[in-house]
Write a protein that holds these residues in place. Structure first.
Motif: not given
Length: 328
Positions: A198-199, A256-267, A308-321
């Protein structure tokens, strides 16, 4: 044909186990209620004459017609996102669900393999973790609903083994990855890969010096299969002892992914274990098993799956209700 019942069949590991047993010539009955499982994981088996699916919640009474040779109990939420949202259901599937399946195994005179977890070791004070270590678990912490469900699961399984003479097997599963993992389920690998695709920057909790050991799914399934067919009734670690820090692993994913993201740290979350590395001496001795897949190879296959997953699956945050399970 021998018949095997696999609970949690629509989940990541469960679906791969269905494939393995069908390939070995078994009649497979898959069971799932789709709390965290996904129907698409079994879609390729729908027309297979040696596969039958039953939609059922294992915390309810289980009735199976005819003979049954083996049971593999893999029904359980397995990610922090899931078991923190449905803590009571998580406890129930480890207790009531396991009790129901042990009773079924007793009635059918079937051998049963229980899927336990490295989480029974909690935040370990012993490293690496061997099967004779009793663990360091916070019973009342947020992760306790999963950790204690699995510890109880082991206890009741051994009680059935000792009191009823039931043939039991217990596998302690360490971090496993591969195709059909659920994106965005809170576990390290799908979390990092989802963020990369997702960048987004990769989120590391704590200082990133905590360690994990990742086992590719084909290796994990091979170990489980061998354990089921062994003569050993006590817990066995199945995992990859190749340990890496989360910080270094995040850098591996970026490369591996060839992306330019950085690593951010959380608690760091409460009770998040600082070390995870299986001692697999027992598995080597008993089963002649050890992992074969190098992490670079397995991660490439897994990343290709997520791509290979769809864009919908890529951005879906919760799998189930989960609302329908909250009060159960």
């Amino acid at each position: 044909m021998k018949k095997v019942l696999i609970t949690g069949a629509a989940g990541f590991l469960g679906s791969h186990l269905c494939d393995r047993f069908i390939s070995e010539g078994y009649k497979v009955m898959g069971m799932d209620n789709f709390i965290t499982g996904d129907k698409k994981n079994l879609r390729h088996l729908e027309s297979n004459p040696n596969f039958e699916f039953i939609e059922h919640d294992v915390t309810q009474f289980i009735k199976i017609e005819g003979e049954l040779d083996y049971i593999l109990h893999f029904a359980s939420p397995a990610s922090p996102i899931d078991y923190l949202k449905i803590p009571i259901q998580t406890l129930k599937v480890g207790s009531l669900g396991t009790h129901n399946l042990l009773g079924l195994a007793k009635a059918k005179k079937a051998r049963i393999l229980i899927a336990s977890t490295s989480e029974v070791y909690g935040d370990p004070l012993v490293h690496p973790q061997s099967e004779d270590y009793y663990g360091n678990v916070n019973t009342i912490g947020p992760r306790g609903v999963y950790d204690e469900a699995k510890r109880f699961q082991e206890s009741i399984t051994m009680a059935y083994h000792r009191f009823h003479g039931l043939e039991t097997r217990i596998v302690r599963i360490f971090n496993t990855y591969g195709p059909r993992m659920r994106l965005n389920d809170g576990r390290v690998i799908p979390a990092f890969m989802g963020q990369a695709l997702r960048g987004e920057d990769l989120t590391v909790f704590g200082d990133g010096m905590q360690t994990r050991s990742f086992c590719y799914v084909d290796d994990q399934v091979e170990g489980i299969y061998r354990l089921l067919l062994s003569d050993y009734a006590y817990p066995v670690n199945i995992g990859n002892p190749n340990e890496i820090t989360i910080k270094d692993f995040a850098e591996e994913i970026i490369k591996l992914t060839g992306t330019a993201q950085k690593v951010v740290y959380k608690d760091l979350p409460v009770d998040d274990p600082m070390q995870r590395r299986p001692d697999i001496t027992l598995a080597k001795k008993l089963l002649g098993w050890e992992p074969k897949t190098e992490r670079a190879e397995g991660m490439k296959i897994t990343f290709d799956y997520f791509k290979s997953l769809s864009k919908e699956e890529l951005y879906k945050r919760d799998h189930k209700d989960f609302k329908r399970y909250i009060n159960k």
